[in-house]
Design a protein around this motif. Structure first.
Motif, PDB file in Angstrom:
ATOM      1  N   GLY A 144       0.807  -1.209   0.000  1.00 45.13           N
ATOM      2  CA  GLY A 144       0.000   0.000   0.000  1.00 45.13           C
ATOM      3  C   GLY A 144       0.842   1.262   0.000  1.00 45.13           C
ATOM      4  O   GLY A 144       2.067   1.215   0.099  1.00 45.13           O
ATOM      5  N   GLU A 145       0.127   2.364  -0.123  1.00 45.61           N
ATOM      6  CA  GLU A 145       0.782   3.663  -0.148  1.00 45.61           C
ATOM      7  C   GLU A 145      -0.091   4.628   0.648  1.00 45.61           C
ATOM      8  O   GLU A 145      -1.318   4.561   0.587  1.00 45.61           O
ATOM      9  CB  GLU A 145       0.908   4.123  -1.595  1.00 45.61           C
ATOM     10  N   ARG A 146       0.543   5.506   1.379  1.00 46.01           N
ATOM     11  CA  ARG A 146      -0.161   6.498   2.184  1.00 46.01           C
ATOM     12  C   ARG A 146       0.532   7.835   2.090  1.00 46.01           C
ATOM     13  O   ARG A 146       1.726   7.904   1.847  1.00 46.01           O
ATOM     14  CB  ARG A 146      -0.196   6.090   3.656  1.00 46.01           C
ATOM     15  N   VAL A 147      -0.242   8.882   2.336  1.00 44.92           N
ATOM     16  CA  VAL A 147       0.315  10.219   2.424  1.00 44.92           C
ATOM     17  C   VAL A 147       0.203  10.666   3.872  1.00 44.92           C
ATOM     18  O   VAL A 147      -0.869  10.593   4.474  1.00 44.92           O
ATOM     19  CB  VAL A 147      -0.417  11.202   1.484  1.00 44.92           C
ATOM     20  N   ILE A 148       1.321  11.083   4.429  1.00 44.11           N
ATOM     21  CA  ILE A 148       1.381  11.550   5.816  1.00 44.11           C
ATOM     22  C   ILE A 148       1.573  13.062   5.761  1.00 44.11           C
ATOM     23  O   ILE A 148       2.556  13.524   5.190  1.00 44.11           O
ATOM     24  CB  ILE A 148       2.565  10.900   6.567  1.00 44.11           C
ATOM     25  N   ARG A 181       4.453  17.305   2.567  1.00 44.80           N
ATOM     26  CA  ARG A 181       3.946  16.030   3.067  1.00 44.80           C
ATOM     27  C   ARG A 181       4.913  14.908   2.721  1.00 44.80           C
ATOM     28  O   ARG A 181       5.852  15.107   1.971  1.00 44.80           O
ATOM     29  CB  ARG A 181       2.561  15.756   2.524  1.00 44.80           C
ATOM     30  N   ARG A 193       5.134  10.835   1.449  1.00 44.27           N
ATOM     31  CA  ARG A 193       4.466   9.667   0.875  1.00 44.27           C
ATOM     32  C   ARG A 193       5.174   8.412   1.377  1.00 44.27           C
ATOM     33  O   ARG A 193       6.403   8.317   1.310  1.00 44.27           O
ATOM     34  CB  ARG A 193       4.520   9.694  -0.645  1.00 44.27           C
ATOM     35  N   THR A 213       5.464   4.315   0.951  1.00 42.94           N
ATOM     36  CA  THR A 213       5.183   3.139   0.139  1.00 42.94           C
ATOM     37  C   THR A 213       5.601   1.934   0.973  1.00 42.94           C
ATOM     38  O   THR A 213       6.760   1.823   1.363  1.00 42.94           O
ATOM     39  CB  THR A 213       5.971   3.176  -1.187  1.00 42.94           C
ATOM     40  N   ASP A 270      -1.567  -6.318   7.964  1.00 43.07           N
ATOM     41  CA  ASP A 270      -2.342  -5.081   7.848  1.00 43.07           C
ATOM     42  C   ASP A 270      -2.459  -4.388   9.205  1.00 43.07           C
ATOM     43  O   ASP A 270      -2.362  -3.163   9.290  1.00 43.07           O
ATOM     44  CB  ASP A 270      -3.727  -5.355   7.273  1.00 43.07           C
ATOM     45  N   GLU A 321      -1.013  -0.713  10.229  1.00 44.77           N
ATOM     46  CA  GLU A 321      -1.845   0.296  10.906  1.00 44.77           C
ATOM     47  C   GLU A 321      -1.154   0.804  12.170  1.00 44.77           C
ATOM     48  O   GLU A 321      -1.205   1.988  12.472  1.00 44.77           O
ATOM     49  CB  GLU A 321      -3.216  -0.274  11.265  1.00 44.77           C
ATOM     50  N   PHE A 366       1.536   3.465  11.371  1.00 48.15           N
ATOM     51  CA  PHE A 366       1.009   4.795  11.078  1.00 48.15           C
ATOM     52  C   PHE A 366       0.269   5.387  12.270  1.00 48.15           C
ATOM     53  O   PHE A 366       0.234   6.597  12.437  1.00 48.15           O
ATOM     54  CB  PHE A 366       0.153   4.760   9.813  1.00 48.15           C
TER      55      PHE A 366
END
Length: 167
Positions: free
Chosen positions: A37-41, A116, A118, A120, A131, A135, A138
């Motif tokens: 997955g990928e997230r933006v912090i 910000r 990102r 990965t 998963d 979680e 983050f």
């Protein structure tokens, strides 16, 4: 000639340290097969580090943050079980620090808001347990004082505000 052989020997030793006994290393995880997955912090690297320090102080452990040598916009978060150096059990998050689009900065006057990070994320294993660990990584950044699933440090007060010796 001797210096070349010593340099090659040192390189071989370092390359051997970067992999597990089964040959899996952090670089091997960075493939589409292990992409999780990928997230933006919405935080800077410094803010992420501060959050991880706070989380470690409150909970006893935190993912490891490391800047990529010579590249100030890239870093890596690694989360491995305590005492394990097995990359099959490790979660790796590659971080890239960037600025939002020029259109976004044109519309908003708050310059700090446009920076910000990102993330990965890669892991050898997949599934509900991985998963949940992702979680937790983050969550440690977003809510550094909360210890979800981790036991608080023994010298920390409990939820009712009493020190462990007071009970």
């Amino acid at each position: 000639m001797m210096k070349k052989w010593m340099a090659l020997l040192a390189l071989a030793v370092l390359a051997g340290c970067a992999k597990n006994a089964d040959g899996l290393g952090a670089a091997d995880l960075r493939s589409e097969a292990y992409f999780r997955g990928e997230r933006v912090i919405p935080l800077t690297f410094a803010q992420i580090q501060m959050a991880l320090f706070k989380h470690e102080a409150a909970c006893g452990s935190a993912p490891r943050f490391a800047m990529n040598p010579g590249q100030t916009a890239y870093a890596t978060l690694t989360d491995a079980p305590a005492g394990s150096d097995d990359y099959r059990q490790t979660i790796v998050a590659d971080l890239m620090y960037y600025r939002a689009s020029d259109l976004g900065s044109w519309l908003t006057k708050d310059e700090e808001r446009d920076w910000r990070t990102r993330a990965t994320v890669y892991s050898y294993y997949a599934g509900a347990q991985v998963d949940a660990r992702i979680e937790q990584i983050f969550s440690a950044i977003a809510h550094p004082g909360e210890c979800s699933g981790a036991s608080p440090r023994p010298d920390e007060p409990s939820a009712d505000g009493q020190a462990p010796a007071d009970k």
